[in-house]
Motif scaffolding. Structure first.
Motif, PDB file in Angstrom:
ATOM      1  N   ASN A   9       0.824  -1.212   0.000  1.00 16.24           N
ATOM      2  CA  ASN A   9       0.000   0.000   0.000  1.00 16.24           C
ATOM      3  C   ASN A   9       0.859   1.264   0.000  1.00 16.24           C
ATOM      4  O   ASN A   9       0.544   2.225  -0.673  1.00 16.24           O
ATOM      5  N   ARG A  11       3.942   1.521  -1.176  1.00 13.48           N
ATOM      6  CA  ARG A  11       4.549   1.608  -2.518  1.00 13.48           C
ATOM      7  C   ARG A  11       3.529   2.098  -3.535  1.00 13.48           C
ATOM      8  O   ARG A  11       3.841   2.935  -4.389  1.00 13.48           O
ATOM      9  N   SER A  12       2.336   1.601  -3.473  1.00  9.48           N
ATOM     10  CA  SER A  12       1.281   2.029  -4.389  1.00  9.48           C
ATOM     11  C   SER A  12       0.987   3.514  -4.215  1.00  9.48           C
ATOM     12  O   SER A  12       0.811   4.237  -5.189  1.00  9.48           O
ATOM     13  N   ARG A  14       3.054   5.816  -3.057  1.00 12.65           N
ATOM     14  CA  ARG A  14       4.198   6.567  -3.583  1.00 12.65           C
ATOM     15  C   ARG A  14       4.147   6.639  -5.108  1.00 12.65           C
ATOM     16  O   ARG A  14       4.396   7.683  -5.701  1.00 12.65           O
ATOM     17  N   ARG A  15       3.849   5.520  -5.740  1.00 13.56           N
ATOM     18  CA  ARG A  15       3.761   5.498  -7.211  1.00 13.56           C
ATOM     19  C   ARG A  15       2.640   6.407  -7.696  1.00 13.56           C
ATOM     20  O   ARG A  15       2.786   7.113  -8.679  1.00 13.56           O
ATOM     21  N   GLY A  16       1.523   6.375  -6.996  1.00 15.23           N
ATOM     22  CA  GLY A  16       0.398   7.219  -7.378  1.00 15.23           C
ATOM     23  C   GLY A  16       0.722   8.696  -7.261  1.00 15.23           C
ATOM     24  O   GLY A  16       0.401   9.486  -8.138  1.00 15.23           O
ATOM     25  N   LEU A  18       3.734  10.021  -7.329  1.00 13.85           N
ATOM     26  CA  LEU A  18       4.734  10.326  -8.353  1.00 13.85           C
ATOM     27  C   LEU A  18       4.073  10.489  -9.717  1.00 13.85           C
ATOM     28  O   LEU A  18       4.378  11.429 -10.455  1.00 13.85           O
ATOM     29  N   ALA A  19       3.160   9.594 -10.064  1.00 14.84           N
ATOM     30  CA  ALA A  19       2.453   9.688 -11.342  1.00 14.84           C
ATOM     31  C   ALA A  19       1.651  10.980 -11.432  1.00 14.84           C
ATOM     32  O   ALA A  19       1.644  11.651 -12.468  1.00 14.84           O
TER      33      ALA A  19
END
Length: 112
Positions: A9, A11-12, A14-16, A18-19
């Motif tokens: 969660n 990591r998800s 953080r990726r979200g 960043l995107a």
């Protein structure tokens, strides 16, 4: 198993984030092209934000009648309906004068 789920969660998330940040930067970044007001056709001028068919036609007609535009102030003075703020927005969107590129542009498209 619970720790793996929490790590996933984070990591998800953080990726979200960043995107979202990258998408926002791309949306508000300067265009990667420029359009020369003194050589572009009316059709090409319409690719610049703030220039529609009527404004593009007026720019081309004024240029053909009285010669090339020297700078943004010259465009502002000579073309009716284009104020200084509009000219500033157009130059931010890629409008240039005789190949003089704003520093934010990565390449220039010179139309002959």
């Amino acid at each position: 198993m619970k720790k793996l789920h929490q790590t996933f969660n984070v990591r998800s998330l953080r990726r979200g984030v960043l995107a979202l940040a990258l998408g926002s930067m791309m949306m508000f970044s300067a265009p990667s092209y420029s359009v020369n007001v003194n050589s572009a056709s009316a059709e090409i001028l319409q690719n610049v934000r703030g220039i529609g068919p009527t404004r593009a036609k007026a720019i081309v007609e004024e240029r053909e009648k009285n010669g090339p535009f020297v700078n943004s102030e010259d465009l502002n003075i000579r073309v009716k309906g284009i104020g200084q703020k509009t000219v500033e927005k157009m130059t931010e969107s890629g409008l240039t004068f005789d190949g003089v590129e704003p520093l934010t542009r990565s390449k220039s498209i010179k139309i002959k």
